[in-house]
Design a protein around this motif. Structure first.
Motif, short mmCIF file in Angstrom:
data_model
loop_
_atom_site.label_atom_id
_atom_site.label_comp_id
_atom_site.label_asym_id
_atom_site.label_seq_id
_atom_site.Cartn_x
_atom_site.Cartn_y
_atom_site.Cartn_z
N MET A 1 0.84 -1.16 0.00
CA MET A 1 0.00 0.00 0.00
C MET A 1 0.89 1.23 0.00
SD MET A 1 -2.15 0.97 3.41
CE MET A 1 -1.03 0.67 4.73
N GLU A 2 0.45 2.27 -0.70
CA GLU A 2 1.19 3.53 -0.72
C GLU A 2 0.33 4.61 -0.08
OE1 GLU A 2 2.97 4.95 -4.28
OE2 GLU A 2 4.04 3.09 -4.64
N ILE A 3 0.97 5.42 0.78
CA ILE A 3 0.27 6.51 1.44
C ILE A 3 1.10 7.78 1.34
CG2 ILE A 3 -1.01 5.10 3.09
CD1 ILE A 3 1.17 5.72 5.14
N THR A 4 0.44 8.91 1.45
CA THR A 4 1.13 10.20 1.48
C THR A 4 1.11 10.69 2.92
OG1 THR A 4 0.37 10.68 -0.75
CG2 THR A 4 1.15 12.54 0.55
N ILE A 5 2.28 11.11 3.38
CA ILE A 5 2.40 11.57 4.77
C ILE A 5 3.01 12.96 4.82
CG2 ILE A 5 2.62 9.23 5.70
CD1 ILE A 5 5.61 9.75 6.00
N ARG A 6 2.70 13.69 5.87
CA ARG A 6 3.31 14.99 6.14
C ARG A 6 4.21 14.78 7.36
NH1 ARG A 6 2.12 19.68 4.28
NH2 ARG A 6 0.04 19.03 3.59
N VAL A 7 5.45 15.21 7.27
CA VAL A 7 6.44 14.99 8.32
C VAL A 7 6.69 16.28 9.09
CG1 VAL A 7 8.81 14.28 8.81
CG2 VAL A 7 7.53 13.18 6.97
N LYS A 8 6.75 16.16 10.41
CA LYS A 8 7.08 17.28 11.29
C LYS A 8 8.37 16.93 12.03
CE LYS A 8 3.08 19.39 10.68
NZ LYS A 8 2.75 20.76 10.53
N PRO A 9 9.54 17.24 11.44
CA PRO A 9 10.81 16.91 12.09
C PRO A 9 11.10 17.82 13.27
CG PRO A 9 11.23 18.07 10.06
CD PRO A 9 9.74 17.87 10.15
N GLY A 10 11.88 17.34 14.22
CA GLY A 10 12.27 18.13 15.37
C GLY A 10 11.13 18.40 16.33
N SER A 11 10.14 17.53 16.35
CA SER A 11 8.96 17.74 17.18
C SER A 11 9.13 17.11 18.56
CB SER A 11 7.74 17.12 16.50
OG SER A 11 6.63 17.14 17.35
N ARG A 12 8.67 17.79 19.57
CA ARG A 12 8.72 17.23 20.92
C ARG A 12 7.65 16.16 21.12
NH1 ARG A 12 10.51 21.55 25.30
NH2 ARG A 12 12.06 22.60 24.06
N LYS A 13 6.65 16.14 20.25
CA LYS A 13 5.57 15.15 20.35
C LYS A 13 6.02 13.76 19.90
CE LYS A 13 1.38 16.48 18.97
NZ LYS A 13 0.35 17.07 18.08
N GLY A 14 7.07 13.70 19.10
CA GLY A 14 7.45 12.47 18.43
C GLY A 14 8.10 11.45 19.31
N PRO A 15 8.16 10.22 18.88
CA PRO A 15 7.58 9.73 17.63
C PRO A 15 6.08 9.49 17.79
CG PRO A 15 8.77 7.97 18.72
CD PRO A 15 8.94 9.20 19.55
N LEU A 16 5.31 10.05 16.87
CA LEU A 16 3.86 9.96 16.92
C LEU A 16 3.32 9.99 15.50
CD1 LEU A 16 1.18 10.16 18.60
CD2 LEU A 16 1.41 12.63 18.39
N VAL A 17 2.31 9.16 15.24
CA VAL A 17 1.65 9.14 13.94
C VAL A 17 0.18 9.46 14.18
CG1 VAL A 17 1.04 7.75 11.93
CG2 VAL A 17 3.25 7.41 13.05
N GLU A 18 -0.33 10.48 13.50
CA GLU A 18 -1.73 10.88 13.62
C GLU A 18 -2.39 10.81 12.26
OE1 GLU A 18 -1.89 14.85 15.15
OE2 GLU A 18 -1.57 14.20 17.21
N GLU A 19 -3.62 10.30 12.23
CA GLU A 19 -4.40 10.32 11.00
C GLU A 19 -4.96 11.73 10.82
OE1 GLU A 19 -7.15 7.16 10.48
OE2 GLU A 19 -5.77 5.69 11.30
N THR A 20 -4.92 12.22 9.58
CA THR A 20 -5.39 13.57 9.30
C THR A 20 -6.42 13.54 8.17
OG1 THR A 20 -3.45 13.83 7.88
CG2 THR A 20 -3.31 14.78 10.08
N PRO A 21 -7.67 13.23 8.50
CA PRO A 21 -8.69 13.16 7.46
C PRO A 21 -9.04 14.52 6.86
CG PRO A 21 -9.67 12.86 9.62
CD PRO A 21 -8.18 12.91 9.82
N ASP A 22 -8.75 15.61 7.56
CA ASP A 22 -9.07 16.94 7.06
C ASP A 22 -7.98 17.54 6.17
OD1 ASP A 22 -7.43 16.99 9.28
OD2 ASP A 22 -8.09 18.98 9.91
N ASP A 23 -6.84 16.87 6.06
CA ASP A 23 -5.74 17.34 5.22
C ASP A 23 -5.85 16.69 3.83
OD1 ASP A 23 -3.40 18.18 4.04
OD2 ASP A 23 -2.09 17.49 5.65
N PRO A 24 -6.15 17.47 2.78
CA PRO A 24 -6.33 16.86 1.46
C PRO A 24 -5.03 16.34 0.85
CG PRO A 24 -6.46 19.24 1.31
CD PRO A 24 -6.36 18.90 2.77
N ALA A 25 -3.88 16.82 1.32
CA ALA A 25 -2.60 16.42 0.72
C ALA A 25 -2.03 15.15 1.34
CB ALA A 25 -1.59 17.55 0.86
N ALA A 26 -2.31 14.88 2.62
CA ALA A 26 -1.69 13.75 3.31
C ALA A 26 -2.69 13.05 4.20
CB ALA A 26 -0.50 14.24 4.13
#
Length: 78
Positions: A1-26
């Motif tokens: 499966m292929e997915i598009t993701i948006r990366v937030k490097p240098g985040s204090r929240k990480g490592p964390l993966v959140e689903e973003t249904p409101d983001d049309p790009a990712a």
């Protein structure tokens, strides 16, 4: 499966993966602690996505966007 993701490097929240249904790009936003220096953030992204889907890191590959915050990732076995 292929997915598009948006990366937030240098985040204090990480490592964390959140689903973003409101983001049309990712479909996922991946927060990683590693900075975007010498591929460290990409390594963190692969590890976070693999943990999210419960697959080994070798089954996650960045197909497009290695130098961008918007990436196309292939996950085998998910």
């Amino acid at each position: 499966m292929e997915i598009t993701i948006r990366v937030k490097p240098g985040s204090r929240k990480g490592p964390l993966v959140e689903e973003t249904p409101d983001d049309p790009a990712a479909s996922l936003t991946v927060f990683v602690r590693e900075r975007a220096v010498d591929g460290a953030a990409n390594t963190g992204v692969v590890a976070a996505v693999a943990a999210h889907y419960g697959v080994p890191r070798r089954d996650v590959e960045i197909v497009r966007g290695t130098t961008s915050r918007l990436k196309r990732v292939r996950v085998d076995g998910a």
